[in-house]
Design an enzyme around this catalytic site. Structure first.
Site, short mmCIF file in Angstrom:
data_model
loop_
_atom_site.label_atom_id
_atom_site.label_comp_id
_atom_site.label_asym_id
_atom_site.label_seq_id
_atom_site.Cartn_x
_atom_site.Cartn_y
_atom_site.Cartn_z
N CYS A 1 -11.17 22.48 -47.27
CA CYS A 1 -12.57 22.57 -47.66
C CYS A 1 -13.20 21.21 -47.41
CB CYS A 1 -12.69 22.94 -49.14
SG CYS A 1 -14.39 22.99 -49.75
N HIS A 2 -14.44 21.19 -46.96
CA HIS A 2 -15.06 19.91 -46.61
C HIS A 2 -16.01 19.37 -47.67
CE1 HIS A 2 -17.94 22.70 -44.14
NE2 HIS A 2 -18.19 22.76 -45.41
#
Length: 474
Positions: free
Chosen positions: A183-184
């Site tokens: 996940c960024h």
């Protein structure tokens, strides 16, 4: 971070990537972009999607991109019709899937609103996150079972939300699977600390996100940072000054965000949680507000604008009418596919797992003690070192009791949903629904909402025992 295209080796290792959700208009394009610029791995990408034509379009796009003179990658893209074929002998499996939003996501957002439950995102927790979990669990069981049969030694990299439930399901179905979730969201907070370094340290100029070292702990979209450094310099000590500079945190006017991007983030909720609990919450504000009830107890939805964010309407989740998809626009020449530095880490991680260059980053992985006071086996988000076919989570320490109590509610709900999904027990899933902090309506109304969501999305919930569920009978 490795810069794509920055080094080459005479005979790069060849790998097979099996892509589940290969018709993606987002993550698949990012992968094409990054592979086209990477010289030191090569191979084949098998794109599988229930919408075969979309996967075929992406295969054609990938082929065209890597054939450009400006591209360095040596990759073959092919669309396949069966999941088995995509994963057969794969070295890496990438997952980014989503049910048709007009048949699922729209209901996840719009029906709860009729009951006074507002959700800016609706993909992780809250009524929307729970229904999305219920749809995803059977799908991820199938993926894990196929990995077990067709490529048991492959690394599985998941991008799909709800990240925690999807990744946890992979391990529940196939305990020996090698899977991580990416996940960024934390990247944005590294960028924030880079800006803080430049404001407060005279020697800090043009600080890159990758130069910021943060200690991460929590669960996806409800992650916390209690340490931040740049070149050994403590940046966390500047947070009180940053907090004061942002006061009043809820100082935006209702209606002021009406024309803002749906994904706008001013870090006001993040800093409000820091002000309350002494840890900086490290996800976008639109995600954070869904984990605690007080931000979304609204008489008027425009009141959320006070925190510098807005709701994402269900209309924003729909395709652009009956027009061509983004891939089709690229293929027709109506839109240009420009190679860029995406900032994503999937290719870096594949390189690390092949032993080319280690990577330290944050990821979602079963708890082996890296968050010492969350349950063992629950999927948590912390830093980890990836190198040579191995993932080594880095100890992040414990969460303060008051933060742990909030996080643990969601861990318990996510674990309950996975257990219920393996049993097909709809009534148990409803108990998790009732326990979600955003479900503040009375039990009868909650049962009505849950039942209506299930009925609207029934064709995507066939793995659940709907016939014997008490919640539907009442």
């Amino acid at each position: 971070m490795h810069q794509l295209g920055s080094r080459s080796i005479e005979e790069p290792p060849r790998v097979k990537i099996g892509y589940v959700g290969g018709g993606s208009q987002g993550w698949a394009h990012t992968l094409i972009n990054d592979l086209a610029q990477c010289r030191d791995i090569a191979g084949t990408v098998a794109l599988y999607d229930v919408d075969y034509e979309s996967a075929a379009d992406n295969a054609e796009l990938g082929t065209r991109v890597v054939e450009r003179e400006s591209a360095d990658g040596d990759w073959t893209f092919e669309a396949v019709r069966e999941l088995d074929d995509a994963l057969a002998d794969a070295d890496v499996v990438v997952c980014s899937i989503q049910d048709p939003p007009e048949e699922t996501f729209v209901h996840d957002i719009d029906l709860p609103k009729q009951y006074g439950i507002h959700q800016p995102v609706a993909d992780t927790v809250g009524p929307g996150g729970i229904l999305r979990s219920m749809r995803a669990i059977p799908q991820y069981r199938e993926i894990a079972a196929t990995v077990r049969e067709r490529c048991p030694d492959a690394w599985v990299i998941n991008y799909t939300n709800p990240m925690t439930v999807c990744t946890r399901t992979l391990y529940e179905e196939f305990p020996d699977i090698k899977a991580i979730g990416l996940c960024h969201e934390v990247f944005k907070h590294q960028e924030l600390f880079a800006e803080i370094a430049e404001r407060h340290l005279e020697e800090a100029t043009d600080v890159a996100r990758e130069e910021i070292r943060v200690n991460v702990k929590g669960i996806n979209h409800f992650t916390w940072i209690d340490e931040a450094r740049w070149r050994g310099r403590d940046l966390y000590r500047f947070l009180d000054d940053e907090l004061e500079a942002r006061r009043p945190l809820n100082g935006f006017e209702p209606g002021s965000m009406a024309d803002a991007s749906y994904w706008v983030n001013n870090y006001r909720v993040s800093f409000d949680l820091y002000d309350r609990f002494g840890l900086l919450a490290a996800a976008g504000d639109r995600h954070l507000v869904e984990f605690v009830p007080w931000y979304l107890a609204l008489d008027d939805p425009a009141e959320l604008h006070r925190w510098g964010i807005r709701f994402t309407p269900s209309s924003a989740r729909l395709p652009d009418g009956d027009g061509p998809t983004r891939t089709e626009r690229y293929l027709s020449g109506d839109e240009t596919f420009d190679l860029s530095q995406s900032g994503e880490e999937l290719v870096d991680i594949v390189r690390a797992l092949l032993g080319i260059e280690p990577v330290e980053t944050h990821l979602n992985y079963p708890n082996e003690g890296q968050v010492s006071n969350l349950p063992e086996g629950a999927v948590v988000e912390t830093n980890a070192l990836l190198t040579g076919d191995d993932v080594s989570p880095i100890a992040a320490g414990s969460l303060p009791r008051e933060v742990r109590s909030m996080v643990l509610t969601h861990v318990d709900d996510q674990e309950t949903l996975v257990e219920a999904g393996f049993e097909g027990d709809l009534d148990r899933a409803f108990r998790a629904f009732l326990n979600d902090p955003l479900v503040t309506i009375d039990r009868d109304a909650a049962a009505d909402l849950f039942a209506e969501l299930v009925e609207r999305e029934r064709e995507y919930l066939t793995a659940w025992n709907l016939e014997d569920a008490d919640v539907l009978a009442t």
